[in-house]
Enzyme design. Structure first.
Site, PDB file in Angstrom:
ATOM      1  N   HIS A  93      30.943  21.538  35.727  1.00  0.00           N
ATOM      2  CA  HIS A  93      30.872  20.110  35.410  1.00  0.00           C
ATOM      3  C   HIS A  93      32.048  19.390  36.075  1.00  0.00           C
ATOM      4  CE1 HIS A  93      31.131  16.331  33.214  1.00  0.00           C
ATOM      5  NE2 HIS A  93      29.836  16.490  32.991  1.00  0.00           N
ATOM      6  N   GLU A 163      25.127  15.436  39.767  1.00  0.00           N
ATOM      7  CA  GLU A 163      25.853  14.385  39.045  1.00  0.00           C
ATOM      8  C   GLU A 163      26.909  13.790  39.960  1.00  0.00           C
ATOM      9  OE1 GLU A 163      25.911  14.988  34.527  1.00  0.00           O
ATOM     10  OE2 GLU A 163      27.431  16.306  35.342  1.00  0.00           O
TER      11      GLU A 163
HETATM   12  P1  PGA Z   1      27.397  10.154  30.958  1.00  0.00           P
HETATM   13  O1  PGA Z   1      27.958  11.621  31.341  1.00  0.00           O
HETATM   14  O2  PGA Z   1      25.937  10.347  30.603  1.00  0.00           O
HETATM   15  O3  PGA Z   1      28.214   9.717  29.803  1.00  0.00           O
HETATM   16  O4  PGA Z   1      27.563   9.307  32.190  1.00  0.00           O
HETATM   17  C1  PGA Z   1      27.167  12.489  32.093  1.00  0.00           C
HETATM   18  C2  PGA Z   1      27.832  13.828  32.242  1.00  0.00           C
HETATM   19  O5  PGA Z   1      29.059  13.909  32.415  1.00  0.00           O
HETATM   20  O6  PGA Z   1      27.146  14.876  32.191  1.00  0.00           O
END
Ligand code: PGA
Length: 246
Positions: A93, A163
C-alpha cells in the site's frame, strides 16, 4: 461477476466497540447486496476477534512482513496474520511504501503470502503524473518486481489494486478512461512476463472511491472492484457505497 470491495479501515476506528459496529453494519449491507463481495482489512489488533464474529466476510491484513520472526519492533508477520484467520494480505500500500516498503519487499511478501495460502492484494501506483508518461515505467517496475518468481498457475490468486498516490485521500478519483488505459497497461505487462494468463488477473482501483463515483468507475474504468479507505470506515458511508454497487 461480483464487484469486489476491499474495505481498508487504515488506523480506524479507535475502539473495539466501534470496530465491531462498523463490521456488523458492513456485513448487514453486504448480505443484502448479492452482486458485491466484501473483504474487510481492519487494524491487525482487531483481526482475531473479527474472525470470531463472522466467517461470512473474509479478512485482510493491511501490512505484514514476509519474515517468520525477528527483531522488527512494531511489526507483525504474515504468518501471524494467517494465524488470526486473515485470508488476504494487502501488499505494498502507498502508505506502507512511504514508510519504507520496497518493490523487493513486496515480492517477498507475495511469495510468503502465497506459501501461507493467503491471497495477496498488490497495490501499485505512481506518486505523480507528467505528460512524458514516465508513470507507466513506475507501474511496470512495481508490477514486474513484485511478481518476480510467482508461478504462472498462482497469478489468478493475486489481485492488483491500482492506486495513484495522488488520488488517495483526494477529493475525487481519477478519470475512468485513464483507469481503463492503466488496466490495459497492467494486463499487457503481465502477459509479456507470464503469458496469456495475464488477461485473467483481477484489477481493482483505489483512491477517493465513494457511493457517488464507484458504479461509473466500475462500468467505464474496466475494473472488477475497489480498495476503499475513507468511505469504508464509517457505517453510513460503507452502506451507501455497497448499495450504489448492488
Ligand atoms: P481513500 O483511500 O479511499 O480514503 O482515498 C484509498 C486507499 O488508500 O486505499
Amino acid at each position: 461477476m461480483k464487484t469486489i470491495l476491499v474495505c481498508n479501515w487504515k488506523m480506524n476506528p479507535p475502539t473495539w466497540k466501534e470496530a465491531k459496529k462498523l463490521f456488523d453494519e458492513t456485513k448487514k449491507a453486504a448480505q443484502k447486496a448479492r452482486d458485491v463481495s466484501v473483504i474487510v482489512a481492519p487494524p491487525s489488533v482487531y483481526l482475531r476477534e473479527l474472525a470470531k464474529v463472522s466467517r461470512a466476510i473474509p479478512l485482510a491484513v493491511q501490512h505484514a512482513r514476509a519474515e517468520e520472526g525477528g527483531a522488527h519492533t512494531g511489526e507483525i508477520s504474515l504468518a501471524q496474520a494467517a494465524d488470526t484467520k486473515a485470508t488476504y494480505a494487502i501488499v505494498g500500500h502507498a502508505e506502507s511504501r512511504a514508510r519504507g516498503t520496497t518493490n523487493a519487499d513486496t515480492n517477498a511478501q507475495i511469495l510468503a503470502a502465497l506459501a501461507l495460502k493467503m491471497a495477496p492484494i498488490l497495490c501499485v501506483g505512481e506518486s505523480a503524473r507528467s505528460i512524458q508518461g514516465e508513470y507507466f515505467d513506475v507501474v511496470r517496475a512495481q508490477v514486474k518486481e513484485a511478481l518476480a518468481n510467482v508461478p504462472q498457475n498462482r497469478l489468478a490468486t493475486i489481485m492488483i489494486a491500482y492506486e495513484p498516490v495522488w488520488a488517495i485521500g483526494a477529493p475525487k478519483p481519477m478519470q475512468p478512461r485513464d483507469m481503463h488505459e492503466m488496466g490495459i497497461f497492467i494486463r499487457k505487462t503481465i502477459v509479456q512476463g507470464w503469458g496469456e494468463i495475464g488477461h485473467a488477473v483481477t484489477i481493482l482501483y483505489g483512491g477517493a472511491v465513494d457511493s457517488t463515483n464507484a458504479a461509473t468507475m466500475r462500468d467505464e474504468g474496466d475494473v472488477r472492484g475497489f480498495l476503499v479507505g475513507r468511505a469504508s470506515a464509517e457505517p453510513s458511508k460503507i452502506k451507501a457505497l455497497i448499495q450504489s454497487l448492488a
